[in-house]
Design an enzyme around this catalytic site. Structure first.
Site, mmCIF file in Angstrom:
data_model
loop_
_atom_site.group_PDB
_atom_site.id
_atom_site.type_symbol
_atom_site.label_atom_id
_atom_site.label_comp_id
_atom_site.label_asym_id
_atom_site.label_seq_id
_atom_site.Cartn_x
_atom_site.Cartn_y
_atom_site.Cartn_z
ATOM 1 N N LEU A 5 24.098 -46.569 -69.847
ATOM 2 C CA LEU A 5 24.109 -45.315 -69.078
ATOM 3 C C LEU A 5 25.083 -45.473 -67.906
ATOM 4 C CD1 LEU A 5 22.932 -42.644 -67.875
ATOM 5 C CD2 LEU A 5 21.027 -43.988 -67.047
ATOM 6 N N ASP A 58 23.555 -33.186 -61.120
ATOM 7 C CA ASP A 58 23.963 -33.519 -59.754
ATOM 8 C C ASP A 58 22.950 -34.508 -59.205
ATOM 9 O OD1 ASP A 58 24.608 -33.667 -57.087
ATOM 10 O OD2 ASP A 58 24.962 -31.509 -56.862
ATOM 11 N N ASN A 85 27.421 -45.988 -60.771
ATOM 12 C CA ASN A 85 28.813 -45.929 -60.306
ATOM 13 C C ASN A 85 29.131 -44.692 -59.469
ATOM 14 O OD1 ASN A 85 31.922 -46.470 -60.701
ATOM 15 N ND2 ASN A 85 31.561 -44.417 -61.516
ATOM 16 N N TYR A 150 30.364 -44.387 -44.977
ATOM 17 C CA TYR A 150 30.665 -44.903 -46.315
ATOM 18 C C TYR A 150 30.513 -46.421 -46.355
ATOM 19 C CZ TYR A 150 33.249 -46.113 -50.533
ATOM 20 O OH TYR A 150 33.616 -46.636 -51.757
ATOM 21 N N LYS A 154 27.865 -48.900 -48.423
ATOM 22 C CA LYS A 154 28.302 -49.932 -49.374
ATOM 23 C C LYS A 154 27.730 -51.296 -48.983
ATOM 24 C CE LYS A 154 30.321 -47.238 -52.228
ATOM 25 N NZ LYS A 154 29.954 -47.148 -53.653
HETATM 26 N N1 LIG Z 1 38.667 -45.588 -55.721
HETATM 27 C C1 LIG Z 1 38.480 -46.490 -54.789
HETATM 28 O O1 LIG Z 1 39.399 -46.821 -54.013
HETATM 29 C C2 LIG Z 1 37.152 -47.195 -54.700
HETATM 30 C C3 LIG Z 1 37.104 -48.438 -54.063
HETATM 31 C C4 LIG Z 1 35.885 -49.096 -53.959
HETATM 32 C C5 LIG Z 1 34.737 -48.531 -54.513
HETATM 33 N N2 LIG Z 1 34.810 -47.321 -55.130
HETATM 34 C C6 LIG Z 1 33.559 -46.754 -55.681
HETATM 35 O O2 LIG Z 1 33.742 -46.524 -57.051
HETATM 36 C C7 LIG Z 1 32.816 -45.527 -57.492
HETATM 37 C C8 LIG Z 1 33.548 -44.535 -58.376
HETATM 38 O O3 LIG Z 1 34.507 -43.848 -57.599
HETATM 39 P P1 LIG Z 1 35.953 -43.498 -58.140
HETATM 40 O O4 LIG Z 1 36.925 -44.276 -57.347
HETATM 41 O O5 LIG Z 1 36.009 -43.586 -59.615
HETATM 42 O O6 LIG Z 1 36.046 -41.986 -57.614
HETATM 43 P P2 LIG Z 1 36.147 -40.584 -58.403
HETATM 44 O O7 LIG Z 1 37.319 -40.565 -59.292
HETATM 45 O O8 LIG Z 1 36.031 -39.558 -57.332
HETATM 46 O O9 LIG Z 1 34.817 -40.575 -59.298
HETATM 47 C C9 LIG Z 1 33.544 -40.360 -58.741
HETATM 48 C C10 LIG Z 1 32.563 -40.092 -59.873
HETATM 49 O O10 LIG Z 1 31.261 -39.810 -59.302
HETATM 50 C C11 LIG Z 1 30.804 -38.553 -59.813
HETATM 51 N N3 LIG Z 1 29.976 -37.886 -58.818
HETATM 52 C C12 LIG Z 1 30.326 -37.553 -57.537
HETATM 53 N N4 LIG Z 1 29.332 -36.902 -56.940
HETATM 54 C C13 LIG Z 1 28.313 -36.825 -57.847
HETATM 55 C C14 LIG Z 1 27.019 -36.250 -57.823
HETATM 56 N N5 LIG Z 1 26.549 -35.621 -56.738
HETATM 57 N N6 LIG Z 1 26.237 -36.334 -58.938
HETATM 58 C C15 LIG Z 1 26.702 -36.957 -60.049
HETATM 59 N N7 LIG Z 1 27.925 -37.525 -60.125
HETATM 60 C C16 LIG Z 1 28.710 -37.444 -59.048
HETATM 61 C C17 LIG Z 1 32.087 -37.782 -60.119
HETATM 62 O O11 LIG Z 1 31.898 -36.819 -61.125
HETATM 63 P P3 LIG Z 1 31.723 -35.244 -60.898
HETATM 64 O O12 LIG Z 1 32.679 -34.838 -59.823
HETATM 65 O O13 LIG Z 1 32.025 -34.696 -62.239
HETATM 66 O O14 LIG Z 1 30.302 -35.107 -60.512
HETATM 67 C C18 LIG Z 1 32.965 -38.880 -60.682
HETATM 68 O O15 LIG Z 1 32.681 -39.101 -62.038
HETATM 69 C C19 LIG Z 1 32.201 -44.931 -56.214
HETATM 70 O O16 LIG Z 1 30.915 -45.462 -56.022
HETATM 71 C C20 LIG Z 1 33.139 -45.408 -55.112
HETATM 72 O O17 LIG Z 1 32.486 -45.543 -53.879
HETATM 73 C C21 LIG Z 1 35.994 -46.635 -55.222
#
Ligand SMILES: NC(=O)c1ccc[n+]([C@@H]2O[C@H](COP(=O)([O-])OP(=O)(O)OC[C@H]3O[C@@H](n4cnc5c(N)ncnc54)[C@H](OP(=O)(O)O)[C@@H]3O)[C@@H](O)[C@H]2O)c1
Length: 257
Positions: A5, A58, A85, A150, A154
């Site tokens: 999942l 959501d 995630n 944020y 984390k």
């Molecule tokens: N990108 C970076 O630089 C980075 C670095 C370190 C850690 N991270 C972590 O990696 C994880 C994934 O982020 P990402 O970088 O892949 O960003 P992203 O492209 O914005 O993806 C975020 C995902 O979370 C989903 N999401 C957001 N709000 C939600 C909600 N209320 N309910 C259900 N799903 C929700 C979004 O889907 P929908 O919009 O379709 O809901 C999307 O699939 C996060 O935990 C982030 O903190 C990211």
């Protein structure tokens, strides 16, 4: 038949984890808000001779995690791997953002993640090996001014993952914290990080390489996975630096956005 999942599977790192697990022949349950994106991804991945289900939900909604696990139970879907995630952040000085936004970041990154883990573990009897991968961040290792909420969420996730790992190991459950640094995804734009992202784009890792490192680390039972040499080195440096100095250094990076 067992399933993995993935929350936040519609985009970025979660979507890349879906591709990585699909390539390993694992059946998937995809969760995010964007139904159209989930449907499209499920169609693409179903061509790989795996079973793919999806549910648009959501995770900020109260009871979302419980309803999701009830939905899976009704269909007799046995989940052996939980990828927590979904997450987001908001750039800006603490007092420049509305309190509601701070609460949403805290609710998704902490409450929803904890509830998902709870509902998953409630259904775990110790007979079957199970896995939890929490997508944390290198922002967990030091306070980050201008991303204060944020980075605090984390740090919470990292501490929780490590403690939970210790507690649930006797129940045959393996917990890994994936700590990516800056990664190509929609994270920066949804957090309002524009100039900084553009300036540092060449240092960003791809979601695919982060996903690969996370999934490999999960199967190898790593406690913490930090993808990429630069991220590993900067984490070591942060750990050797006094916290106030490390905070000032991250403020220096984030102040000019
Ligand atoms: N990108 C970076 O630089 C980075 C670095 C370190 C850690 N991270 C972590 O990696 C994880 C994934 O982020 P990402 O970088 O892949 O960003 P992203 O492209 O914005 O993806 C975020 C995902 O979370 C989903 N999401 C957001 N709000 C939600 C909600 N209320 N309910 C259900 N799903 C929700 C979004 O889907 P929908 O919009 O379709 O809901 C999307 O699939 C996060 O935990 C982030 O903190 C990211």
């Amino acid at each position: 038949m067992t399933y993995s999942l993935i929350t936040g599977a519609s985009k970025g790192i979660g979507k890349a984890i879906a591709y990585e697990l699909a390539a390993q022949g694992r059946n998937l349950i995809l969760v995010a808000r964007s139904e159209d994106l989930l449907e499209k991804l499920a169609k693409e991945l179903s061509g790989r001779k795996i079973n793919v289900k999806y549910l648009a939900t959501d995770l900020l909604d109260e009871d979302a995690a419980k309803l999701l696990f009830d939905w899976m139970e009704i269909q007799n879907l046995n989940v052996d791997t939980l990828i927590n995630n979904a997450g987001f952040g908001q750039y800006g000085k603490f007092m420049d953002n509305p309190i509601e936004k701070h609460m949403q970041v805290m609710h998704l990154n902490m409450d929803a993640m904890v509830t998902m883990a709870y509902e998953f573990l409630k259904r775990t009897d110790g007979n079957q090996r199970r896995y939890i991968l929490n997508t944390v961040s290198t922002a967990a290792f030091q306070p980050v001014p201008y991303m204060a909420i944020y980075s605090a969420t984390k740090s919470f996730m990292l501490s929780f993952s490590r403690a939970l790992r210790y507690e649930v190991r006797p129940q045959n459950v393996y917990v890994t914290a994936l700590c990516p640094g800056a990664t190509e995804s929609e994270f920066s734009s949804s957090a309002g990080i524009y100039k900084l992202a553009e300036k540092n784009a060449r240092f960003y890792m791809t979601s695919e390489s982060v996903a690969k490192a996370g999934v490999n680390g999960l199967w190898k039972n790593k406690s913490v996975v930090i993808p990429g040499l630069m991220n590993k080195l900067s984490t070591i440096a942060v750990n050797l630096t006094p916290q106030d100095l490390a905070t000032a250094m991250s403020a220096n990076i984030f102040k000019n956005n």
